[in-house]
Scaffold this motif. Sequence first.
Motif, mmCIF file in Angstrom:
data_model
loop_
_atom_site.group_PDB
_atom_site.id
_atom_site.type_symbol
_atom_site.label_atom_id
_atom_site.label_comp_id
_atom_site.label_asym_id
_atom_site.label_seq_id
_atom_site.Cartn_x
_atom_site.Cartn_y
_atom_site.Cartn_z
ATOM 1 N N HIS A 192 39.179 29.913 -1.532
ATOM 2 C CA HIS A 192 38.935 31.001 -2.486
ATOM 3 C C HIS A 192 39.313 30.593 -3.903
ATOM 4 O O HIS A 192 38.647 30.981 -4.867
ATOM 5 C CB HIS A 192 39.721 32.238 -2.058
ATOM 6 C CG HIS A 192 39.212 32.852 -0.794
ATOM 7 N ND1 HIS A 192 39.918 33.788 -0.069
ATOM 8 C CD2 HIS A 192 38.054 32.659 -0.109
ATOM 9 C CE1 HIS A 192 39.224 34.145 0.990
ATOM 10 N NE2 HIS A 192 38.088 33.469 0.991
ATOM 11 N N THR A 193 40.351 29.799 -4.026
ATOM 12 C CA THR A 193 40.756 29.335 -5.360
ATOM 13 C C THR A 193 39.693 28.426 -5.972
ATOM 14 O O THR A 193 39.343 28.557 -7.156
ATOM 15 C CB THR A 193 42.099 28.594 -5.276
ATOM 16 O OG1 THR A 193 43.084 29.462 -4.694
ATOM 17 C CG2 THR A 193 42.553 28.144 -6.646
ATOM 18 N N LEU A 206 36.489 28.373 -5.239
ATOM 19 C CA LEU A 206 35.317 29.179 -5.566
ATOM 20 C C LEU A 206 35.535 30.002 -6.830
ATOM 21 O O LEU A 206 34.626 30.172 -7.646
ATOM 22 C CB LEU A 206 34.982 30.102 -4.386
ATOM 23 C CG LEU A 206 34.470 29.417 -3.120
ATOM 24 C CD1 LEU A 206 34.244 30.446 -2.015
ATOM 25 C CD2 LEU A 206 33.168 28.665 -3.399
ATOM 26 N N ALA A 207 36.751 30.527 -7.001
ATOM 27 C CA ALA A 207 37.052 31.316 -8.197
ATOM 28 C C ALA A 207 36.989 30.452 -9.454
ATOM 29 O O ALA A 207 36.450 30.868 -10.486
ATOM 30 C CB ALA A 207 38.422 31.970 -8.060
ATOM 31 N N ALA A 229 35.237 27.655 -9.792
ATOM 32 C CA ALA A 229 33.834 27.295 -10.020
ATOM 33 C C ALA A 229 33.070 28.464 -10.629
ATOM 34 O O ALA A 229 32.246 28.286 -11.536
ATOM 35 C CB ALA A 229 33.196 26.861 -8.698
ATOM 36 N N ALA A 230 33.314 29.690 -10.137
ATOM 37 C CA ALA A 230 32.637 30.862 -10.692
ATOM 38 C C ALA A 230 33.023 31.083 -12.150
ATOM 39 O O ALA A 230 32.182 31.412 -12.990
ATOM 40 C CB ALA A 230 32.974 32.094 -9.855
ATOM 41 N N ALA A 231 34.307 30.890 -12.467
ATOM 42 C CA ALA A 231 34.748 31.051 -13.858
ATOM 43 C C ALA A 231 34.101 30.007 -14.761
ATOM 44 O O ALA A 231 33.708 30.309 -15.897
ATOM 45 C CB ALA A 231 36.270 30.950 -13.933
ATOM 46 N N LEU A 287 31.180 28.626 -14.322
ATOM 47 C CA LEU A 287 29.772 28.981 -14.500
ATOM 48 C C LEU A 287 29.585 30.180 -15.422
ATOM 49 O O LEU A 287 28.597 30.252 -16.166
ATOM 50 C CB LEU A 287 29.144 29.269 -13.134
ATOM 51 C CG LEU A 287 29.001 28.081 -12.180
ATOM 52 C CD1 LEU A 287 28.474 28.546 -10.827
ATOM 53 C CD2 LEU A 287 28.071 27.026 -12.763
ATOM 54 N N LEU A 288 30.510 31.125 -15.386
ATOM 55 C CA LEU A 288 30.389 32.331 -16.199
ATOM 56 C C LEU A 288 30.917 32.150 -17.613
ATOM 57 O O LEU A 288 30.648 32.994 -18.476
ATOM 58 C CB LEU A 288 31.130 33.492 -15.520
ATOM 59 C CG LEU A 288 30.536 33.995 -14.205
ATOM 60 C CD1 LEU A 288 31.429 35.071 -13.605
ATOM 61 C CD2 LEU A 288 29.125 34.529 -14.417
ATOM 62 N N GLN A 302 18.976 39.658 -4.341
ATOM 63 C CA GLN A 302 19.914 38.609 -3.925
ATOM 64 C C GLN A 302 19.971 38.470 -2.406
ATOM 65 O O GLN A 302 19.939 37.365 -1.868
ATOM 66 C CB GLN A 302 21.305 38.912 -4.474
ATOM 67 C CG GLN A 302 22.360 37.889 -4.071
ATOM 68 C CD GLN A 302 23.737 38.253 -4.594
ATOM 69 O OE1 GLN A 302 23.930 39.348 -5.097
ATOM 70 N NE2 GLN A 302 24.678 37.337 -4.475
#
Length: 304
Positions: free
Chosen positions: A42-43, A45-46, A48-50, A52-53, A290
């Motif tokens: 989860h860390t 993924l978080a 990576a999401a940050a 990308l955003l 989605q």
Amino acid sequence: MAAPHTLPDPAPPGAVDPGTRPGTPPRRRTGRLPAPGRVLGHTVLAVAAAALLLPFFWMVSSSLKTDNAVFSVPVSWFPDSPRWANYVEIWRVSDLLGWLGNTVFLSVVVTALQLLTGSFAAYGFAKTRFPGRNLLFVLYIGTIAVPWQAYMIPQFILMSEVGLTNTPWAIVALQAFGAFGVFLMRQYYATIPDELCEAARVDGLSEYGIYFRIMLPLSVPALAGLALLTFVTTWNDYLGPLIYLRDPDLWTIQLGLKSFVSQYNAEHALIMTGSVLSVLPVAVVFLLGQRYFVEGIATSGVKG
């Protein structure tokens, strides 16, 4: 004399394992990771999401700044005084409504034709038998490996000869027939049992009837995935409209944003404002489709 060695009798059904305490349900093996592994996953993924955003957040933040504050040093992630007037001014100083209308028209028309041509050709390659089918499919899919820049000039000459340059129909003709859509739909059709088509043929249903009444209703997830990919690709296309759409009245949103860059100056704040407005329709389409997009992409690779 020693007694012969015998194997123990198998435990009767429903017997309790001696190592299990009475009243305790048997343990079931699950595919879930242990707690430390889940936390680490989860860390990652978080993070990576940050990552990308982060560019999108900077774009939104810059759309609320002045031109001089967009590229200030050090970087200012939050505007000192948000300038909401940018979202009003961009409609006044540009033909943003016309650009968005042209982009929506091209994206919708190209997507609709791509769904029709791609799914219909994929049905022929997946569920019909004719000589040279596999060879023709390999040759057709092989065109994906050829970069567009390799045949861009001959294609432009062809479009000029037929009189489609400086019209939106040039973009429609170029993008409405794609090998990727055929490949994606053919992979999904391969997961549908051939017995359905054979039973329909025995009942007297034509190939067109099988395609419209059986294959299309069963391939909604794949169609949704193809629609989303085609819509986003057409919406974000810049090089195609740049080559074929010379009239400013025909410009898409991508070409229109370039008009804010002059020879000696660039209105960075309005560019960021227009970029935010151009991303919103794509984000809405993705959020709405989605679930179908993920399902269609996942099931399209199950069977080759």
